[in-house]
Design a protein around this motif. Structure first.
Motif, PDB file in Angstrom:
ATOM      1  N   ASP B  98       0.797  -1.219   0.000  1.00 46.87           N
ATOM      2  CA  ASP B  98       0.000   0.000   0.000  1.00 46.87           C
ATOM      3  C   ASP B  98       0.836   1.279   0.000  1.00 46.87           C
ATOM      4  OD1 ASP B  98      -2.774   0.876  -0.074  1.00 46.87           O
ATOM      5  OD2 ASP B  98      -2.216   1.941   1.773  1.00 46.87           O
ATOM      6  N   ARG B  99       2.031   1.233   0.608  1.00 46.93           N
ATOM      7  CA  ARG B  99       2.821   2.461   0.687  1.00 46.93           C
ATOM      8  C   ARG B  99       3.632   2.769  -0.589  1.00 46.93           C
ATOM      9  NH1 ARG B  99       7.612  -0.224   1.759  1.00 46.93           N
ATOM     10  NH2 ARG B  99       7.232  -2.066   3.010  1.00 46.93           N
ATOM     11  N   PHE B 100       3.580   1.872  -1.591  1.00 49.09           N
ATOM     12  CA  PHE B 100       4.334   2.139  -2.822  1.00 49.09           C
ATOM     13  C   PHE B 100       3.794   3.387  -3.532  1.00 49.09           C
ATOM     14  CE2 PHE B 100       4.724   1.901  -7.436  1.00 49.09           C
ATOM     15  CZ  PHE B 100       6.099   1.877  -7.551  1.00 49.09           C
ATOM     16  N   HIS B 101       4.707   4.302  -3.855  1.00 47.22           N
ATOM     17  CA  HIS B 101       4.337   5.562  -4.503  1.00 47.22           C
ATOM     18  C   HIS B 101       5.326   5.811  -5.661  1.00 47.22           C
ATOM     19  CE1 HIS B 101       3.754   9.877  -5.127  1.00 47.22           C
ATOM     20  NE2 HIS B 101       2.644   9.810  -4.386  1.00 47.22           N
ATOM     21  N   ALA B 102       4.809   5.853  -6.874  1.00 44.89           N
ATOM     22  CA  ALA B 102       5.679   5.913  -8.063  1.00 44.89           C
ATOM     23  C   ALA B 102       6.588   7.141  -8.064  1.00 44.89           C
ATOM     24  CB  ALA B 102       4.836   5.888  -9.333  1.00 44.89           C
ATOM     25  N   ARG B 103       6.125   8.248  -7.498  1.00 42.53           N
ATOM     26  CA  ARG B 103       6.975   9.442  -7.531  1.00 42.53           C
ATOM     27  C   ARG B 103       7.905   9.515  -6.316  1.00 42.53           C
ATOM     28  NH1 ARG B 103       3.526  13.042  -9.097  1.00 42.53           N
ATOM     29  NH2 ARG B 103       3.218  14.273  -7.226  1.00 42.53           N
ATOM     30  N   TYR B 104       7.346   9.383  -5.118  1.00 47.39           N
ATOM     31  CA  TYR B 104       8.177   9.545  -3.919  1.00 47.39           C
ATOM     32  C   TYR B 104       9.223   8.435  -3.768  1.00 47.39           C
ATOM     33  CZ  TYR B 104       4.473  12.835  -2.660  1.00 47.39           C
ATOM     34  OH  TYR B 104       3.579  13.863  -2.670  1.00 47.39           O
ATOM     35  N   ASN B 105       8.922   7.239  -4.218  1.00 41.78           N
ATOM     36  CA  ASN B 105       9.837   6.119  -4.028  1.00 41.78           C
ATOM     37  C   ASN B 105      10.896   5.994  -5.119  1.00 41.78           C
ATOM     38  OD1 ASN B 105       7.264   3.901  -2.658  1.00 41.78           O
ATOM     39  ND2 ASN B 105       8.399   5.585  -1.734  1.00 41.78           N
ATOM     40  N   ALA B 106      10.787   6.799  -6.170  1.00 42.13           N
ATOM     41  CA  ALA B 106      11.762   6.703  -7.267  1.00 42.13           C
ATOM     42  C   ALA B 106      13.123   7.180  -6.766  1.00 42.13           C
ATOM     43  CB  ALA B 106      11.294   7.546  -8.436  1.00 42.13           C
ATOM     44  N   LYS B 107      14.149   6.381  -6.983  1.00 41.07           N
ATOM     45  CA  LYS B 107      15.485   6.745  -6.501  1.00 41.07           C
ATOM     46  C   LYS B 107      16.274   7.460  -7.572  1.00 41.07           C
ATOM     47  CE  LYS B 107      17.061   4.090  -2.583  1.00 41.07           C
ATOM     48  NZ  LYS B 107      16.908   2.646  -2.513  1.00 41.07           N
ATOM     49  N   ASP B 108      16.581   6.778  -8.670  1.00 38.69           N
ATOM     50  CA  ASP B 108      17.210   7.535  -9.740  1.00 38.69           C
ATOM     51  C   ASP B 108      16.605   7.223 -11.096  1.00 38.69           C
ATOM     52  OD1 ASP B 108      19.852   5.533  -8.866  1.00 38.69           O
ATOM     53  OD2 ASP B 108      19.038   5.382 -10.891  1.00 38.69           O
ATOM     54  N   LYS B 109      16.693   8.231 -11.948  1.00 36.85           N
ATOM     55  CA  LYS B 109      16.047   8.156 -13.259  1.00 36.85           C
ATOM     56  C   LYS B 109      17.095   8.278 -14.348  1.00 36.85           C
ATOM     57  CE  LYS B 109      12.162  10.543 -11.196  1.00 36.85           C
ATOM     58  NZ  LYS B 109      11.489  11.836 -11.026  1.00 36.85           N
ATOM     59  N   THR B 110      16.941   7.470 -15.375  1.00 34.95           N
ATOM     60  CA  THR B 110      17.852   7.559 -16.515  1.00 34.95           C
ATOM     61  C   THR B 110      17.080   8.052 -17.727  1.00 34.95           C
ATOM     62  OG1 THR B 110      19.125   5.683 -15.702  1.00 34.95           O
ATOM     63  CG2 THR B 110      19.450   6.278 -18.011  1.00 34.95           C
ATOM     64  N   TYR B 111      17.547   9.159 -18.287  1.00 38.32           N
ATOM     65  CA  TYR B 111      17.002   9.638 -19.553  1.00 38.32           C
ATOM     66  C   TYR B 111      18.033   9.342 -20.635  1.00 38.32           C
ATOM     67  CZ  TYR B 111      12.749  11.981 -18.046  1.00 38.32           C
ATOM     68  OH  TYR B 111      11.482  12.240 -17.579  1.00 38.32           O
ATOM     69  N   LEU B 112      17.532   8.845 -21.771  1.00 38.56           N
ATOM     70  CA  LEU B 112      18.405   8.519 -22.903  1.00 38.56           C
ATOM     71  C   LEU B 112      18.103   9.482 -24.041  1.00 38.56           C
ATOM     72  CD1 LEU B 112      20.193   6.696 -24.752  1.00 38.56           C
ATOM     73  CD2 LEU B 112      18.177   5.224 -25.042  1.00 38.56           C
ATOM     74  N   TYR B 113      19.159  10.072 -24.601  1.00 40.13           N
ATOM     75  CA  TYR B 113      18.971  10.944 -25.767  1.00 40.13           C
ATOM     76  C   TYR B 113      19.686  10.347 -26.972  1.00 40.13           C
ATOM     77  CZ  TYR B 113      17.618  14.965 -28.355  1.00 40.13           C
ATOM     78  OH  TYR B 113      16.993  15.753 -29.286  1.00 40.13           O
ATOM     79  N   LYS B 114      18.968  10.217 -28.099  1.00 41.58           N
ATOM     80  CA  LYS B 114      19.577   9.644 -29.308  1.00 41.58           C
ATOM     81  C   LYS B 114      19.824  10.717 -30.364  1.00 41.58           C
ATOM     82  CE  LYS B 114      17.588   5.023 -28.871  1.00 41.58           C
ATOM     83  NZ  LYS B 114      17.083   3.833 -29.562  1.00 41.58           N
TER      84      LYS B 114
END
Lengths: 245, 245
Positions: B98-114
């Motif tokens: 129940d406590r899973f939260h897609a925004r608050y629990n995100a640790k690091d994000k990878t953006y890829l640019y081509k």
């Protein structure tokens, strides 16, 4: 006059196929001829190695044409890339010996068909592959593909509108390869009838779905009846991948 | 109520971005919420991990939402894939604590640019990469990218419309990789301001073209002036690639 060879890559989605029709605005050949005629100031006719159907792509289509030797290969390539639409690119241009002919000198052609075999669509490849939701039986498809190999009368796998004198073509190999959700089918042969690769792939999909048995393939070829094959696979999954000279 | 997590892939080309605006017809979030509301008969709000800009793609966007536990994860996934447009796919669905939260629990994000770095366009990737004709100096870009690493006030790399309280973000790593004509840039961080990745990539392109010197990057960041950076790189080349929890 020099004899120029170009290697062309295109997204066939917007076009009625390789071959020029009428003013050429809806064919790849026509688009290229129009730019070359604009460049040279006179009508240029180009000879393509393989006539891809409407909607079919090319990773490496080969064509040749003769224009004044005042243009270097690099100039021709740059001019074409500057004025062609963004879904058609000339990736190489060279000056060849006079007898080079893109169609007559082609030895074997490889067509690649991409099937996205997952229950959901592939957002980036939806125009560049055919989506088949049902998990395909690749072992059965491999077994079926062996029956296409060799010299056969491919009337059953041709389009009724085809007016070719001979329906005999030779298929050298068919390779099936699974990779990251895709099933890639490569069909290598000396040449193909109109719609032939898409009818072969469509039949292989029927085999993979269990609707046609692998050992029925030879009978379908021998029957020469067009209504025995599977339906044509979508144009968007097909690419002219490679041509050997 | 169960807490459902979905992994979403999308071609952002047709959309005004992830975030719902008005009736939601032009956002990815809105499209998904509309299908879920249709399925459950009541309004569903979903929480996305990262708000991608208009035109930006995702290989793996994460979202969560609460709906009645009568639906299995498989049912939710199948329903969404059946009714979502073909440029949005749900590649996985699971029921989380129940406590899973897609925004608050995100640790690091990878953006890829081509970046497609050839003199001609790539017919199949023209909507999924940025075409840069001039051969880029990748060594200089690698040198420049090191100056972005760490915790900085990224005001210079933000959009003037941004209303965030803090402009401080941490970039963990930037990787540049050349592969078959493409230059792929991965930017990994704890979070990004609106337009920030595209402004960083745009600045790296300026460095690769020789218009900005690698050792000017730190000064640009410190200046906090938005007009010092390179222009924003095109939206179509950017993908939210991965999110770690």
């Amino acid at each position: 006059m020099n004899n120029y060879k170009i290697v062309i890559q295109y997204d066939g989605g917007r076009y009625k196929g390789w071959q020029r029709q009428g003013n050429g605005d809806s064919s790849i050949q026509g688009k290229i001829e129009n730019v070359l005629s604009e460049m040279t100031g006179s009508t240029v006719e180009i000879i393509g190695c393989s006539r891809t159907d409407a909607g079919v792509h090319a990773m490496s289509q080969i064509a040749n044409f003769r224009i004044s030797e005042q243009y270097s290969a690099k100039e021709v390539k740059n001019y074409l890339n500057k004025y062609l639409p963004h879904d058609i690119s000339v990736i190489a241009c060279s000056i060849e010996v006079d007898r080079f002919h893109a169609r007559y000198n082609a030895k074997d052609k490889t067509y690649l068909y991409k099937i996205w075999n997952k229950e959901y669509t592939h957002p980036f490849m939806r125009k560049y592959s055919m989506h088949v939701e049902q998990k395909l039986n690749v072992a059965a498809m491999k077994q079926a593909s062996s029956h296409f190999i060799g010299k056969h009368d491919f009337t059953a796998y041709s389009n009724a509108k085809s007016k070719k004198k001979s329906m005999v073509r030779e298929i050298y190999a068919i390779h099936l390869e699974e990779e990251a959700g895709f099933l890639q089918i490569r069909v290598i042969g000396d040449g193909f009838l109109y719609n032939m690769v898409r009818k072969i792939v469509g039949t292989l999909i029927e085999v993979g779905s269990g609707r046609i048995k692998p050992d029925h393939i030879s009978g379908i070829i021998e029957s020469k009846k067009r209504d025995q094959t599977g339906p044509m696979a979508e144009a968007g999954g097909l690419y002219l991948e490679k041509v050997k000279f």
